[in-house]
Design a protein around this motif. Structure first.
Motif: not given
Length: 514
Positions: A230, A265, A269, A276
């Motif tokens: 990130d 992840i 998102f 991100h």
């Protein structure tokens, strides 16, 4: 009495205690646009470095220095940060011990937000890191357990930090605008770059035994490495992409965990943040992984396509990673053509309604998917597909209509359409006729006439039949529209009469009562 007097005196704040509360001598990592340029870590002459008895952190989590030799001395907080001999100046039997000492030396973190602080110490650390890179690259024996522990500790101390992103409140959500912004560069990059290069050489080294190293390059290490994706610094994300790919290739035991962690992840998102910086890099890694999937595809991999890759079309910032996403999707269809129907229906599910630039991206991806689609799968989804295509043909945004018409320039897609023209032509002919009559853009108008001619030359009877049906439907719609207007007109007239009649009655009732 003396104690009471002393207690009232103001206490001088201790730099050492303040730094320990914040994790020792950690630098303040702030996102500053246009930070220090990356140095060529391969160009620095290795000097003779030494260090006098420095105590390394006890664990990866504790990256602060507890040795009493590091004392604040004016602007120089690291008065004992001195030199040790170079590897070439010590016998082979002492090189491993010196290697560990140099790793410990590099566990000190400097503050790069002030470019005038600790210049000498920063240069010593940079030169030491360069020596470590060279040592790992030219290593001739397997790294021992103790060395692996020290390597991972040094890397963790330098890389694993809290990222401080720029405030996004005033940023435009559209991916195109975000992409044009100047990326934020980490001011500590002169050291970070060499640490990343060191980690890359370490993972790629044939002297790194995966079975032994997996005790230290563990799931906790991987999670922290994934968090760094990130970062707003594109140079850092590029290194992370390469390193994670090497870890995935070398540590086979971690492969399922890495895929699952990346999925998490993605879920966060897609369904929570839509923010991100590393989605494109993750997809680039996954594109290579998907390319290596064995056939037949596992159900786990098909579920990844349906639950992760297809919903990734939902966020507004699709433009930032669409190229990599489209490659991953196409890889699945090329490996298993039966997935074409699933992919096309997934695209239709997330098809944008008001975002024209995103719609053009969908059409680009649709063409790539259709190129790998076989007739049987095409027939399953062609009706909803060409209903959407017809809507695109009538789009007032000329790029959307133009891109939809360009599908006929692809020979494979044109052949699929020709084979199924009896189903497709009745769906898209009304859209083509409306374009031919009154679309404002000349290019769209010309392309529409070309596609129209293709169908007419191919099957005149079918074309005339569909055109006749369209004209009949159009006349019926005109009649219905006319009746609807007459009905509303009569209702308005009745309402006006009723209103005027009630106004006339009210006074008479009033007179009667009077």
């Amino acid at each position: 009495m003396l104690k009471q007097i002393l207690s009232k005196l103001p206490r001088k704040s201790s730099k050492t205690s303040d730094s320990r509360e914040h994790g020792g001598f950690h630098a303040i990592y702030s996102s500053v646009s246009g930070g220090s340029r990356s140095n060529d870590f391969g160009t620095g002459k290795s000097g003779n470095l030494s260090v006098s008895s420095l105590t390394a952190p006890n664990s990866m989590a504790d990256s602060g220095w507890k040795g009493s030799n590091l004392k604040a001395n004016g602007n120089n907080m690291y008065s004992s940060y001195d030199a040790l001999p170079a590897f070439k100046d010590v016998p082979a039997s002492e090189k491993q011990s010196l290697f560990i000492k140099k790793l410990n030396l590099c566990c000190v973190i400097f503050d790069f937000t002030d470019p005038t602080k600790n210049l000498k110490e920063k240069e010593i650390k940079r030169q030491t890191l360069l020596e470590l890179v060279e040592y790992v690259t030219s290593a001739t024996g397997k790294f021992s357990d103790a060395v692996l522990q020290e390597i991972v500790k040094m890397v963790s101390t330098n890389l694993f930090r809290s990222l401080t992103p720029q405030p996004r409140e005033n940023k435009v959500a559209d991916g195109l605008e975000l992409e044009e912004e100047e990326p934020s560069m980490d001011p500590a990059w002169p050291h970070l770059q060499i640490v990343y290069e060191f980690l890359l050489r370490f993972v790629a080294s044939p002297e790194t035994d995966a079975k032994l190293a997996k005790r230290y390059v563990d799931q906790s290490f991987i999670i922290k490495l994934l968090d760094l994706f990130d970062s707003e610094d594109p140079r850092e994300r590029e290194y992370l992409k390469t390193i994670l790919h090497r870890i995935y290739g070398k540590f086979m035991v971690h492969r399922p965990f890495i895929r699952k962690a990346i999925n998490n992840i993605f879920f966060r998102f897609i369904f929570e943040t839509e923010k991100h910086n590393g989605i494109a890099e993750f997809l680039e890694i996954l594109g290579s992984i998907i390319n290596g999937f064995a056939l037949p595809l596992k159900e786990e991999h098909k579920a990844f396509l349906v639950r992760v890759l297809i919903p990734l079309h939902k966020p507004k910032c699709l433009a930032m990673y669409h190229q990599q996403l489209s490659y991953c999707i196409t890889q699945f269809v090329e490996k298993d053509c039966k997935l074409a129907d699933t992919v096309i229906r997934g695209l239709l599910k997330y098809w944008p309604v008001t975002n024209s630039s995103k719609e053009v991206m969908f059409l680009n991806e649709l063409e790539e998917v259709l190129e790998a689609t076989q007739p049987a799968e095409f027939q399953r989804c062609m009706v909803p597909l060409f209903r959407q295509t017809a809507r695109c043909l009538n789009s007032l945004h000329f790029q959307v209509a133009e891109r939809a018409l360009f599908l006929w320039n692809n020979d494979h897609i044109e052949n699929l359409i020709i084979q199924n023209r009896k189903v497709i032509l009745p769906i898209i002919l009304p859209a083509m006729e409306k374009n031919a009559r009154n679309h404002w853009n000349q290019a769209v108008h010309s392309l529409t006439l070309n596609v129209r001619k293709i169908f007419y030359d191919l099957d005149p009877e079918l074309f005339k039949e569909c055109l006749h049906k369209f004209q009949e439907d159009e006349s019926k719609e005109n009649e219905i529209e006319a009746r609807r207007k007459n009905t509303w007109k009569r209702l308005e007239e009745l309402a006006q009469k009723k209103a005027s009649g009630s106004q006339a009655v009210v006074p008479r009732k009033a007179n009667a009562n009077g």
